[in-house]
Design a protein around this motif. Structure first.
Motif, PDB file in Angstrom:
ATOM      1  N   UNK A 119      -8.138   1.761   3.217  1.00 60.25           N
ATOM      2  CA  UNK A 119      -8.967   0.964   4.179  1.00 60.25           C
ATOM      3  C   UNK A 119      -9.758  -0.115   3.706  1.00 60.25           C
ATOM      4  N   UNK A 120     -10.166  -0.209   2.346  1.00 55.50           N
ATOM      5  CA  UNK A 120     -10.622  -1.329   1.753  1.00 55.50           C
ATOM      6  C   UNK A 120      -9.449  -2.335   1.504  1.00 55.50           C
ATOM      7  N   UNK A 121      -8.363  -2.052   1.115  1.00 55.72           N
ATOM      8  CA  UNK A 121      -7.218  -2.569   0.792  1.00 55.72           C
ATOM      9  C   UNK A 121      -6.869  -3.411   2.003  1.00 55.72           C
ATOM     10  N   UNK A 122      -6.650  -2.760   3.202  1.00 51.58           N
ATOM     11  CA  UNK A 122      -6.663  -3.384   4.414  1.00 51.58           C
ATOM     12  C   UNK A 122      -7.412  -4.331   4.728  1.00 51.58           C
ATOM     13  N   UNK A 182       8.556   2.341 -10.726  1.00 53.14           N
ATOM     14  CA  UNK A 182       9.407   1.201  -9.907  1.00 53.14           C
ATOM     15  C   UNK A 182       8.133   0.870  -8.562  1.00 53.14           C
ATOM     16  N   UNK A 183       7.945   1.959  -7.930  1.00 54.80           N
ATOM     17  CA  UNK A 183       7.126   1.878  -6.834  1.00 54.80           C
ATOM     18  C   UNK A 183       5.696   1.369  -7.183  1.00 54.80           C
ATOM     19  N   UNK A 184       5.158   1.889  -8.229  1.00 50.62           N
ATOM     20  CA  UNK A 184       3.877   1.229  -8.616  1.00 50.62           C
ATOM     21  C   UNK A 184       3.783  -0.165  -8.859  1.00 50.62           C
ATOM     22  N   UNK A 185       4.606  -0.539  -9.709  1.00 48.07           N
ATOM     23  CA  UNK A 185       4.883  -1.983 -10.118  1.00 48.07           C
ATOM     24  C   UNK A 185       5.224  -3.069  -8.874  1.00 48.07           C
ATOM     25  N   UNK A 241       4.655  -2.137  -5.857  1.00 51.55           N
ATOM     26  CA  UNK A 241       3.495  -1.912  -4.935  1.00 51.55           C
ATOM     27  C   UNK A 241       2.266  -2.912  -5.213  1.00 51.55           C
ATOM     28  N   UNK A 242       2.083  -3.133  -6.659  1.00 54.08           N
ATOM     29  CA  UNK A 242       1.068  -3.865  -6.998  1.00 54.08           C
ATOM     30  C   UNK A 242       1.484  -5.367  -6.848  1.00 54.08           C
ATOM     31  N   UNK A 243       2.618  -5.699  -7.366  1.00 54.64           N
ATOM     32  CA  UNK A 243       3.274  -7.038  -7.261  1.00 54.64           C
ATOM     33  C   UNK A 243       3.273  -7.584  -5.777  1.00 54.64           C
ATOM     34  N   UNK A 244       3.719  -6.587  -5.047  1.00 53.71           N
ATOM     35  CA  UNK A 244       3.791  -7.377  -3.399  1.00 53.71           C
ATOM     36  C   UNK A 244       2.416  -7.462  -3.006  1.00 53.71           C
ATOM     37  N   UNK A 245       1.320  -6.736  -3.071  1.00 53.91           N
ATOM     38  CA  UNK A 245       0.054  -7.017  -2.814  1.00 53.91           C
ATOM     39  C   UNK A 245      -0.445  -8.175  -3.519  1.00 53.91           C
ATOM     40  N   UNK A 246      -0.078  -8.604  -4.789  1.00 55.48           N
ATOM     41  CA  UNK A 246      -0.569  -9.550  -5.574  1.00 55.48           C
ATOM     42  C   UNK A 246       0.240 -10.881  -4.952  1.00 55.48           C
ATOM     43  N   UNK A 247       1.587 -11.014  -4.545  1.00 54.96           N
ATOM     44  CA  UNK A 247       2.260 -11.803  -4.260  1.00 54.96           C
ATOM     45  C   UNK A 247       2.000 -12.186  -2.814  1.00 54.96           C
ATOM     46  N   UNK A 248       2.270 -11.188  -1.911  1.00 55.67           N
ATOM     47  CA  UNK A 248       2.064 -11.438  -0.481  1.00 55.67           C
ATOM     48  C   UNK A 248       0.737 -11.324   0.206  1.00 55.67           C
ATOM     49  N   UNK A 249      -0.326 -10.697  -0.683  1.00 51.48           N
ATOM     50  CA  UNK A 249      -1.665 -10.521   0.074  1.00 51.48           C
ATOM     51  C   UNK A 249      -2.738 -11.241  -0.825  1.00 51.48           C
ATOM     52  N   UNK A 250      -3.230 -10.562  -1.884  1.00 56.68           N
ATOM     53  CA  UNK A 250      -4.312 -11.147  -2.720  1.00 56.68           C
ATOM     54  C   UNK A 250      -4.559 -10.341  -3.779  1.00 56.68           C
ATOM     55  N   UNK A 251      -5.219 -10.763  -4.886  1.00 65.19           N
ATOM     56  CA  UNK A 251      -5.458 -10.241  -5.948  1.00 65.19           C
ATOM     57  C   UNK A 251      -6.686  -9.145  -5.933  1.00 65.19           C
ATOM     58  N   UNK A 252      -7.592  -8.935  -4.642  1.00 62.78           N
ATOM     59  CA  UNK A 252      -8.385  -8.034  -4.762  1.00 62.78           C
ATOM     60  C   UNK A 252      -7.712  -6.905  -4.130  1.00 62.78           C
ATOM     61  N   UNK A 253      -6.861  -7.049  -3.278  1.00 65.47           N
ATOM     62  CA  UNK A 253      -6.067  -5.847  -2.781  1.00 65.47           C
ATOM     63  C   UNK A 253      -5.227  -5.393  -3.940  1.00 65.47           C
ATOM     64  N   UNK A 290       0.829  -1.120   0.061  1.00 61.18           N
ATOM     65  CA  UNK A 290       0.058  -0.201   0.192  1.00 61.18           C
ATOM     66  C   UNK A 290       0.811   1.171  -0.040  1.00 61.18           C
ATOM     67  N   UNK A 291       1.948   1.336   0.871  1.00 58.79           N
ATOM     68  CA  UNK A 291       2.833   2.134   0.767  1.00 58.79           C
ATOM     69  C   UNK A 291       3.767   2.456  -0.680  1.00 58.79           C
ATOM     70  N   UNK A 292       3.865   1.394  -1.214  1.00 58.35           N
ATOM     71  CA  UNK A 292       4.499   1.650  -2.549  1.00 58.35           C
ATOM     72  C   UNK A 292       3.654   2.407  -3.565  1.00 58.35           C
ATOM     73  N   UNK A 293       2.343   1.637  -3.425  1.00 59.08           N
ATOM     74  CA  UNK A 293       1.271   2.321  -4.259  1.00 59.08           C
ATOM     75  C   UNK A 293       0.990   3.707  -4.135  1.00 59.08           C
ATOM     76  N   UNK A 294       0.995   3.877  -2.801  1.00 52.90           N
ATOM     77  CA  UNK A 294       0.735   5.582  -2.507  1.00 52.90           C
ATOM     78  C   UNK A 294       1.855   6.350  -3.031  1.00 52.90           C
ATOM     79  N   UNK A 295       2.864   5.794  -2.761  1.00 52.44           N
ATOM     80  CA  UNK A 295       4.033   6.488  -3.316  1.00 52.44           C
ATOM     81  C   UNK A 295       4.093   6.875  -4.765  1.00 52.44           C
ATOM     82  N   UNK A 296       3.636   5.719  -5.571  1.00 52.95           N
ATOM     83  CA  UNK A 296       3.604   5.994  -6.896  1.00 52.95           C
ATOM     84  C   UNK A 296       2.591   7.091  -7.453  1.00 52.95           C
TER      85      UNK A 296
END
Length: 175
Positions: free
Chosen positions: A103-106, A49-52, A54-66, A3-9
């Motif tokens: 908050x939806x992401x969390x 870099x931060x956008x890609x 961030x989305x990758x970390x969320x997909x790999x470590x959390x889930x596709x919805x996030x 989420x931080x990386x996505x926000x940074x992007x």
């Protein structure tokens, strides 16, 4: 982290788009791009870099919805909200949607889905942001005018509409 990386992007893309506007505002003239401490090219590489990542970390470590929410929020912030600030006062309401997505992401990250609780949490943040920003926009209206932004406070010489909007959204928070 995602989420931080996505926000940074999203924030970097916003600042790339608004360099000339930010340079005209006291509040934002010291940012790295208008102050000349960073080039647009460097900021764009950072955003990509931060956008890609961030989305990758969320997909790999959390889930596709996030991950989808994270990517969509980058797009909403940088491709809708940011340009809209120079076109219409509606930007503030779009910006409140952007702020309600984390908050939806969390919630999606914790439970793997979005439900009524997620919507209530996001609605609370959405409605909180409007009084918060209306106060900021009223206090900084000359700065926003200098920057070329369209804010409710700039078309409301008495402040009554701005105050009414803030009060109305405070009332929505009571339940």
């Amino acid at each position: 982290m995602g989420t931080m990386l996505c926000s940074s992007a999203a924030n970097a893309l916003n600042q790339i788009y608004e360099v000339s506007n930010d340079a005209k505002m006291t509040r934002t003239a010291i940012r790295p791009l208008p102050a000349g401490r960073m080039s647009r090219a460097h900021a764009l590489v950072f955003a990509l870099i931060t956008g890609a990542s961030g989305v990758y970390v969320l997909l790999d470590r959390v889930n596709s919805t996030t991950a989808v929410l994270g990517g969509a929020n980058i797009a909403l912030y940088s491709m809708v909200y940011t340009p809209l600030k120079q076109i219409s006062i509606v930007n503030t309401w779009v910006g409140a949607v952007v702020g309600a997505v984390p908050p939806l992401m969390g919630w999606a990250g914790a439970l793997g889905e979005l439900d009524v609780g997620a919507c209530l949490l996001a609605a609370g943040l959405y409605f909180w942001q409007l009084p918060h920003f209306m106060a900021l926009a009223w206090m900084s209206r000359k700065d926003y005018a200098a920057g070329g932004y369209r804010m409710l406070s700039l078309v409301d010489p008495t402040g009554k509409r701005t105050a009414a909007c803030a009060l109305r959204n405070c009332m929505y928070l009571f339940p």
